[in-house]
Scaffold this motif. Sequence first.
Motif, PDB file in Angstrom:
ATOM      1  N   LEU A   1       0.822  -1.203   0.000  1.00  0.00           N
ATOM      2  CA  LEU A   1       0.000   0.000   0.000  1.00  0.00           C
ATOM      3  C   LEU A   1       0.863   1.264   0.000  1.00  0.00           C
ATOM      4  CD1 LEU A   1      -3.062   0.631   0.082  1.00  0.00           C
ATOM      5  CD2 LEU A   1      -2.859   0.828   2.571  1.00  0.00           C
ATOM      6  N   HIS A   2       1.873   1.284   0.850  1.00  0.00           N
ATOM      7  CA  HIS A   2       2.817   2.405   0.921  1.00  0.00           C
ATOM      8  C   HIS A   2       4.211   1.827   1.137  1.00  0.00           C
ATOM      9  CE1 HIS A   2      -0.479   5.286   1.312  1.00  0.00           C
ATOM     10  NE2 HIS A   2      -0.979   4.531   2.263  1.00  0.00           N
ATOM     11  N   GLU A   3       5.205   2.400   0.445  1.00  0.00           N
ATOM     12  CA  GLU A   3       6.552   1.863   0.557  1.00  0.00           C
ATOM     13  C   GLU A   3       7.521   2.915   1.084  1.00  0.00           C
ATOM     14  OE1 GLU A   3       9.701  -0.769  -2.109  1.00  0.00           O
ATOM     15  OE2 GLU A   3       8.243   0.505  -3.128  1.00  0.00           O
ATOM     16  N   LYS A   4       8.292   2.509   2.083  1.00  0.00           N
ATOM     17  CA  LYS A   4       9.400   3.305   2.620  1.00  0.00           C
ATOM     18  C   LYS A   4       8.984   4.723   2.999  1.00  0.00           C
ATOM     19  CE  LYS A   4      12.890   0.609   0.159  1.00  0.00           C
ATOM     20  NZ  LYS A   4      13.966   0.606  -0.848  1.00  0.00           N
ATOM     21  N   LEU A   5       7.903   4.823   3.758  1.00  0.00           N
ATOM     22  CA  LEU A   5       7.540   6.113   4.332  1.00  0.00           C
ATOM     23  C   LEU A   5       8.542   6.450   5.431  1.00  0.00           C
ATOM     24  CD1 LEU A   5       3.664   5.673   4.720  1.00  0.00           C
ATOM     25  CD2 LEU A   5       4.885   6.870   2.895  1.00  0.00           C
ATOM     26  N   SER A   6       8.716   7.727   5.688  1.00  0.00           N
ATOM     27  CA  SER A   6       9.642   8.155   6.728  1.00  0.00           C
ATOM     28  C   SER A   6       8.872   8.860   7.835  1.00  0.00           C
ATOM     29  CB  SER A   6      10.688   9.113   6.144  1.00  0.00           C
ATOM     30  OG  SER A   6      11.434   9.711   7.184  1.00  0.00           O
ATOM     31  N   ALA A   7       9.159   8.459   9.075  1.00  0.00           N
ATOM     32  CA  ALA A   7       8.502   9.109  10.208  1.00  0.00           C
ATOM     33  C   ALA A   7       8.869  10.579  10.305  1.00  0.00           C
ATOM     34  CB  ALA A   7       8.867   8.387  11.505  1.00  0.00           C
ATOM     35  N   GLU A   8       9.960  10.955   9.650  1.00  0.00           N
ATOM     36  CA  GLU A   8      10.367  12.357   9.649  1.00  0.00           C
ATOM     37  C   GLU A   8       9.354  13.225   8.907  1.00  0.00           C
ATOM     38  OE1 GLU A   8      14.244  15.100   8.385  1.00  0.00           O
ATOM     39  OE2 GLU A   8      14.197  12.940   7.941  1.00  0.00           O
ATOM     40  N   PHE A   9       8.726  12.639   7.893  1.00  0.00           N
ATOM     41  CA  PHE A   9       7.768  13.396   7.073  1.00  0.00           C
ATOM     42  C   PHE A   9       6.335  12.893   7.217  1.00  0.00           C
ATOM     43  CE2 PHE A   9      11.886  13.288   4.817  1.00  0.00           C
ATOM     44  CZ  PHE A   9      12.214  14.624   4.926  1.00  0.00           C
ATOM     45  N   SER A  10       6.176  11.669   7.703  1.00  0.00           N
ATOM     46  CA  SER A  10       4.845  11.083   7.892  1.00  0.00           C
ATOM     47  C   SER A  10       4.789  10.491   9.297  1.00  0.00           C
ATOM     48  CB  SER A  10       4.584   9.995   6.835  1.00  0.00           C
ATOM     49  OG  SER A  10       3.340   9.369   7.047  1.00  0.00           O
ATOM     50  N   ASN A  11       4.221  11.226  10.219  1.00  0.00           N
ATOM     51  CA  ASN A  11       4.194  10.837  11.624  1.00  0.00           C
ATOM     52  C   ASN A  11       3.538   9.470  11.791  1.00  0.00           C
ATOM     53  OD1 ASN A  11       2.915  10.679  14.412  1.00  0.00           O
ATOM     54  ND2 ASN A  11       4.211  12.491  14.622  1.00  0.00           N
ATOM     55  N   ILE A  12       4.290   8.490  12.281  1.00  0.00           N
ATOM     56  CA  ILE A  12       3.772   7.127  12.344  1.00  0.00           C
ATOM     57  C   ILE A  12       2.673   6.973  13.385  1.00  0.00           C
ATOM     58  CG2 ILE A  12       5.530   6.289  13.962  1.00  0.00           C
ATOM     59  CD1 ILE A  12       5.426   3.616  12.350  1.00  0.00           C
ATOM     60  N   ILE A  13       2.720   7.759  14.442  1.00  0.00           N
ATOM     61  CA  ILE A  13       1.673   7.670  15.465  1.00  0.00           C
ATOM     62  C   ILE A  13       0.329   8.096  14.880  1.00  0.00           C
ATOM     63  CG2 ILE A  13       0.897   8.550  17.701  1.00  0.00           C
ATOM     64  CD1 ILE A  13       3.879   8.876  18.438  1.00  0.00           C
ATOM     65  N   ARG A  14       0.324   9.215  14.147  1.00  0.00           N
ATOM     66  CA  ARG A  14      -0.912   9.670  13.514  1.00  0.00           C
ATOM     67  C   ARG A  14      -1.331   8.719  12.397  1.00  0.00           C
ATOM     68  NH1 ARG A  14       1.366  15.026  14.260  1.00  0.00           N
ATOM     69  NH2 ARG A  14       2.088  15.078  12.102  1.00  0.00           N
ATOM     70  N   PHE A  15      -0.339   8.147  11.696  1.00  0.00           N
ATOM     71  CA  PHE A  15      -0.648   7.206  10.613  1.00  0.00           C
ATOM     72  C   PHE A  15      -1.342   5.969  11.166  1.00  0.00           C
ATOM     73  CE2 PHE A  15       0.113   3.934   7.471  1.00  0.00           C
ATOM     74  CZ  PHE A  15      -0.095   4.610   6.276  1.00  0.00           C
ATOM     75  N   VAL A  16      -0.870   5.459  12.286  1.00  0.00           N
ATOM     76  CA  VAL A  16      -1.498   4.294  12.927  1.00  0.00           C
ATOM     77  C   VAL A  16      -2.926   4.630  13.346  1.00  0.00           C
ATOM     78  CG1 VAL A  16      -1.458   2.857  15.005  1.00  0.00           C
ATOM     79  CG2 VAL A  16       0.628   3.156  13.645  1.00  0.00           C
ATOM     80  N   ASP A  17      -3.145   5.826  13.847  1.00  0.00           N
ATOM     81  CA  ASP A  17      -4.501   6.242  14.218  1.00  0.00           C
ATOM     82  C   ASP A  17      -5.427   6.231  12.998  1.00  0.00           C
ATOM     83  OD1 ASP A  17      -3.894   6.587  16.878  1.00  0.00           O
ATOM     84  OD2 ASP A  17      -3.466   8.731  16.702  1.00  0.00           O
ATOM     85  N   THR A  18      -4.901   6.639  11.847  1.00  0.00           N
ATOM     86  CA  THR A  18      -5.693   6.621  10.606  1.00  0.00           C
ATOM     87  C   THR A  18      -6.043   5.190  10.207  1.00  0.00           C
ATOM     88  OG1 THR A  18      -4.653   8.655   9.811  1.00  0.00           O
ATOM     89  CG2 THR A  18      -5.714   7.252   8.168  1.00  0.00           C
ATOM     90  N   LEU A  19      -5.085   4.282  10.320  1.00  0.00           N
ATOM     91  CA  LEU A  19      -5.341   2.873   9.986  1.00  0.00           C
ATOM     92  C   LEU A  19      -6.411   2.287  10.894  1.00  0.00           C
ATOM     93  CD1 LEU A  19      -1.733   1.493   9.346  1.00  0.00           C
ATOM     94  CD2 LEU A  19      -3.424   2.236   7.661  1.00  0.00           C
ATOM     95  N   LYS A  20      -6.401   2.678  12.157  1.00  0.00           N
ATOM     96  CA  LYS A  20      -7.419   2.195  13.092  1.00  0.00           C
ATOM     97  C   LYS A  20      -8.804   2.665  12.663  1.00  0.00           C
ATOM     98  CE  LYS A  20      -4.461   1.944  17.211  1.00  0.00           C
ATOM     99  NZ  LYS A  20      -4.207   2.496  18.559  1.00  0.00           N
TER     100      LYS A  20
END
Length: 204
Positions: free
Chosen positions: A111-130
């Motif tokens: 779905l997404h490849e090699k995202l960086s937490a520097e530019f895509s906050n993983i905590i907020r990204f996980v909240d979106t997946l939930k």
Amino acid sequence: MILPRGNSLWSNLSLSFVVIDELMLFLKKNDFTGCVHFILTDSQGVVLLQEGDIVNGTEEKNGVKKRGQEVVDGIISKAREHKNGVINVSEFSVETIAILTEVFSMSVSLLHEKLSAEFSNIIRFVDTLKKDNFNGYIELTFPKDRRNGVEIIVFNKGQISALFTRNYQFRVTEKNQNDLKHIESYLKLAQDADVRYSVFAQTS
């Protein structure tokens, strides 16, 4: 390659003197639960065993990963032929092997490849997946990890169902506050470390 901390039985065994078939037979006779990690000149492979039986495997070559029962024979066959590689044998809990087997058995699409937490906050990204009731998993790699290990967060209907890292390997119980604290602290650690992550959605 996925390699958490387990009970190491043997490390860096040279393929120049290891008889692969005898090793696998020994592990079967001793009801071994864990993994055999093959490091060859052009690829790596992991074979999972539960109580002596091979249950799954994964292979990585030139950045391409193959998973499932069908790759196991190929991994072992290559190990028989190569003499320059090494083997690591590590013992894990039944639960850890069950989690890995579940992940290796999933049919997924990238779905997404090699995202960086520097530019895509993983905590907020996980909240979106939930919120999206996501099914699948995230693979994470840490920039300063010399071993280039892969860690995994598994999702089921938007909820984190398992965490597989070097320090944590467990299925998540939603009402268990310790599980939730481990996840929270892990995500914060990943964000602070500018982790790189890829997202795989389950297709069936």
